[in-house]
Design a protein around this motif. Sequence first.
Motif, PDB file in Angstrom:
ATOM      1  N   CYS A 287      -4.350  -0.996  -6.348  1.00 12.97           N
ATOM      2  CA  CYS A 287      -3.067  -0.543  -6.887  1.00 12.97           C
ATOM      3  C   CYS A 287      -2.232   0.173  -5.833  1.00 12.97           C
ATOM      4  O   CYS A 287      -2.710   1.094  -5.162  1.00 12.97           O
ATOM      5  N   VAL A 289       0.336   2.884  -5.217  1.00  5.70           N
ATOM      6  CA  VAL A 289       0.721   4.083  -5.966  1.00  5.70           C
ATOM      7  C   VAL A 289       1.959   4.730  -5.357  1.00  5.70           C
ATOM      8  O   VAL A 289       2.174   5.933  -5.503  1.00  5.70           O
ATOM      9  N   SER A 290       2.779   3.925  -4.685  1.00  4.43           N
ATOM     10  CA  SER A 290       4.057   4.451  -4.221  1.00  4.43           C
ATOM     11  C   SER A 290       4.936   4.751  -5.437  1.00  4.43           C
ATOM     12  O   SER A 290       4.626   4.360  -6.561  1.00  4.43           O
ATOM     13  N   LYS A 291       6.039   5.445  -5.220  1.00 10.01           N
ATOM     14  CA  LYS A 291       6.835   5.981  -6.322  1.00 10.01           C
ATOM     15  C   LYS A 291       7.248   4.913  -7.323  1.00 10.01           C
ATOM     16  O   LYS A 291       7.187   5.122  -8.541  1.00 10.01           O
ATOM     17  N   ALA A 294       3.845   3.647  -9.320  1.00 14.93           N
ATOM     18  CA  ALA A 294       2.789   4.563  -9.762  1.00 14.93           C
ATOM     19  C   ALA A 294       2.564   4.507 -11.262  1.00 14.93           C
ATOM     20  O   ALA A 294       1.426   4.511 -11.737  1.00 14.93           O
ATOM     21  N   GLN A 298      -0.954   3.397 -13.209  1.00 19.92           N
ATOM     22  CA  GLN A 298      -1.724   4.221 -14.148  1.00 19.92           C
ATOM     23  C   GLN A 298      -2.001   3.462 -15.441  1.00 19.92           C
ATOM     24  O   GLN A 298      -3.103   3.525 -15.987  1.00 19.92           O
ATOM     25  N   ALA A 318      -6.747   2.509  -4.485  1.00 18.14           N
ATOM     26  CA  ALA A 318      -5.333   2.868  -4.486  1.00 18.14           C
ATOM     27  C   ALA A 318      -4.874   3.038  -3.045  1.00 18.14           C
ATOM     28  O   ALA A 318      -5.655   3.413  -2.161  1.00 18.14           O
ATOM     29  N   SER A 320      -1.088   3.698  -0.425  1.00 19.79           N
ATOM     30  CA  SER A 320       0.332   3.666  -0.091  1.00 19.79           C
ATOM     31  C   SER A 320       0.414   3.321   1.406  1.00 19.79           C
ATOM     32  O   SER A 320       0.840   2.246   1.780  1.00 19.79           O
ATOM     33  N   ILE A 339      -3.980   9.955 -11.182  1.00 18.87           N
ATOM     34  CA  ILE A 339      -2.876   9.557 -10.310  1.00 18.87           C
ATOM     35  C   ILE A 339      -2.391  10.736  -9.478  1.00 18.87           C
ATOM     36  O   ILE A 339      -2.114  10.605  -8.280  1.00 18.87           O
ATOM     37  N   LEU A 343      -2.311  10.865  -5.492  1.00 23.60           N
ATOM     38  CA  LEU A 343      -1.089  11.124  -4.733  1.00 23.60           C
ATOM     39  C   LEU A 343      -1.263  12.304  -3.787  1.00 23.60           C
ATOM     40  O   LEU A 343      -0.705  12.319  -2.679  1.00 23.60           O
ATOM     41  N   GLY A 347      -0.670  10.079  -1.155  1.00 18.58           N
ATOM     42  CA  GLY A 347       0.723   9.869  -1.510  1.00 18.58           C
ATOM     43  C   GLY A 347       1.684  10.287  -0.403  1.00 18.58           C
ATOM     44  O   GLY A 347       1.288  10.862   0.619  1.00 18.58           O
TER      45      GLY A 347
END
Length: 453
Positions: A287, A289-291, A294, A298, A318, A320, A339, A343, A347
Amino acid sequence: MQHTLEQFFRALRAADVRVSPAEAIDASRAVAVTGYGDRTLFRDALCSTLAKSAEEVGRFEAVFDTFFARDAAPPPPPEGSERDEPSEEDMAATESSPLAQAVLQGDSAQVQQSMEEAAARAGVADIRLTTQRSRLTRRLLEEMGLEEIERIIANARRMPNGEGEGLADRLDQARRELFALAQQYVARQHDLYAAGSARELREERLARKQLNADGGVDPVDYQLMQALVKKMAKRLATKYARRRRAAQKGHLDVRKTLRRSMAYGGVPFRIEWKVKKVDKPSIVAICDVSKSVAAAAQFLLTFLYSLNEVVDRMDAFAFSGRMISVNDILDENGVEGSILKVLQEIGFQQTDYGRSLQDFADQHLDSLDRRTTVIFLGDGRSNFADPRLDIMKQIHDRSRAVIWLNPEPESYWGQGDSVMNRYARFCHVAKQCGTIEQLERIIEDVLRSYVPH
């Protein structure tokens, strides 16, 4: 009374109390034993057969009290009227309207029965929206015979020397009370049947809500969407767990049956069946998980981790800028709180798909096999870095299937820094997935691909 029970079962389902056909039959049989005379015994008999948890018991009791409540019918004329009991002239004038005679005599049982029969004809139990209340109230009164009462009132007021004023006033007061009674009845039906419809409409809207929309997901909607995702996952888990159980009932295995029967002189005392083997999915979720992704990540992890009954193995990663395994984070914090932890660790980095794929190859590539489905969730935007298509090809060659879920529309793929069109060549399925409705459909396709063999 059976129709009343069926309507009660329907009200329970609207309140999210699951009532299967078998449970409805059990409840009907229990009521046949206990009878309807004792309200407490009647309620307990239904509750013991229909409510399966403490939460459902609470919802059951609320529905029971609302469903079997009865509003007081209009009282008889007040003592200040010319006479307490209707005269023979009044009864003759209202002969065409049994309802008018019932309210004049104060027969509350007859008024209540008339209202329930009229409600069935008017379809009040089919109410779905608050805006339907006024129309259904008027329709209910029309079915009860309100127009005839209004005609009698008009005729009474036209009588000479005011002879019909007393009857007209009493019926006019009864009409207002009937209107209030009908409003209460329709409001109660709305509470019983429309609450579930409102919830279903809200769930349908949330299922189609874009997860990467501007402004993100509203906090109130977020909690509801989490519950909806778990509900969808439970539905799929139930469906595919049932299919695995059915796979245990195969065709007659003649060889094994004959071999077993040798110990009994050839008599087949023990029948052997061919058992179909059903593979459980082994899923690897990767996954972004950038903005912008995200929220979708989840919900995907929530969905997959709620399928523990039908998933053999679930590994989650996860990324980025760098990729990490999040299995331990999910186990310790749950999906809802994971999450933020992820991050905090990886993140706020510049998204680099190539570097992340290299991290995955170093950590997990050797564990992929022909039973593993790899699910990517990301927009495929790598900030013009090397996309490492060679690693994508290795993942494709080692896995049962590679599925890429992209929240962006396909028309955006390949534009700007997107390399999604290049990754799609190494995916068995590459689809837009911006809503939880699309997510459910794709996950079901994954589960369906693991067929008995």
